[in-house]
Enzyme design. Sequence first.
Site, PDB file in Angstrom:
ATOM      1  NE  ARG A 213      -1.838  -1.530   3.610  1.00 18.23           N
ATOM      2  CZ  ARG A 213      -2.245  -1.685   4.875  1.00 18.23           C
ATOM      3  NH1 ARG A 213      -3.517  -1.516   5.173  1.00 18.23           N
ATOM      4  NH2 ARG A 213      -1.359  -1.999   5.818  1.00 18.23           N
TER       5      ARG A 213
ATOM      6  CB  VAL B 285      21.671   8.311  -2.081  1.00 18.85           C
ATOM      7  CG1 VAL B 285      20.584   8.646  -3.107  1.00 18.85           C
ATOM      8  CG2 VAL B 285      22.733   7.416  -2.710  1.00 18.85           C
TER       9      VAL B 285
ATOM     10  CB  THR C   4      17.315   8.472   0.456  1.00 21.34           C
ATOM     11  OG1 THR C   4      18.404   7.890   1.194  1.00 21.34           O
ATOM     12  CG2 THR C   4      17.569   8.317  -1.035  1.00 21.34           C
TER      13      THR C   4
ATOM     14  CE  LYS D 153      23.961  -2.165   1.317  1.00 19.34           C
ATOM     15  NZ  LYS D 153      22.894  -2.564   0.359  1.00 19.34           N
TER      16      LYS D 153
ATOM     17  CG  ASN E  14      16.676  -0.305  -3.581  1.00 15.82           C
ATOM     18  OD1 ASN E  14      17.608   0.488  -3.513  1.00 15.82           O
ATOM     19  ND2 ASN E  14      15.505  -0.094  -2.978  1.00 15.82           N
TER      20      ASN E  14
ATOM     21  CG  ASP F  60       9.899  -9.157   5.266  1.00 17.88           C
ATOM     22  OD1 ASP F  60      11.130  -9.011   5.077  1.00 17.88           O
ATOM     23  OD2 ASP F  60       9.399  -9.205   6.401  1.00 17.88           O
TER      24      ASP F  60
ATOM     25  CE1 TYR G 275      23.628  -0.148   4.619  1.00 19.47           C
ATOM     26  CE2 TYR G 275      25.729   0.832   3.985  1.00 19.47           C
ATOM     27  CZ  TYR G 275      24.409   0.530   3.701  1.00 19.47           C
ATOM     28  OH  TYR G 275      23.871   0.908   2.480  1.00 19.47           O
TER      29      TYR G 275
END
Length: 232
Positions: A41, A173, A175, A144, A77, A54, A140
Amino acid sequence: MDLKQAVVLVTGGNRGIGKALVAEAVARGARKVYAAARDPRTVTAPGVHALALDVTDPGSVRRAAEQTGDVTVLINNAGIYVGASLLTGDLAEVRREFETNFYGPIAVTRAFVPQLLAGGGGRIVNVHSALSWVAFGQSYSATKAALWSASDAVRLELAPQGIGVTGLHVGYVDTDMAAAVDAPKISPEAVAAQVFDAVEQDRDEVLADDTSRGAKQSLSADPAQRYAAMAG
């Protein structure tokens, strides 16, 4: 690759880079675009197929694959940032980050490769990071770096079957994830354009900004120099 014949699926397609990737795929005339999110949604882009997914839930991954069947470009992504210390951080949080950023893309790739093969080949895009190559992000960065290595392994395995693998490396980025960072940022739209340029040109790597290009160049430096620079 002719994107006008492509069926694109973007995980985490409801926000940030993912939302920009979805919009770029539509703008370039992809035959069909799936925007996958835990809550479909939240997918608001016009002209796309919202898909519940998910990446940490095997059942959700299986159902998403069953509900599609025609994907030719898969973009892994979806990701999260915890950035915990590997020595003192909450190990449950470190595992959660790996489940999303590493095991998630692996699970999704395993589920969707049969569709790419059925379509005669295709391309997978994995969203790495400039932090694949430098350790600022602690846990993190580890997730990656692991995904970067996995992309190389999967690329070697799938190349004889006509499926290419593109790795995206990018620094900050503009965001929500980097909202608190006071540093130069690239727009998600600029990242998305470079990704689809690479898909159309069958390129295996995207270095989207100066940060990612500098990080790659640093790999050839002596380890003592690299880690002195990071510590500084």
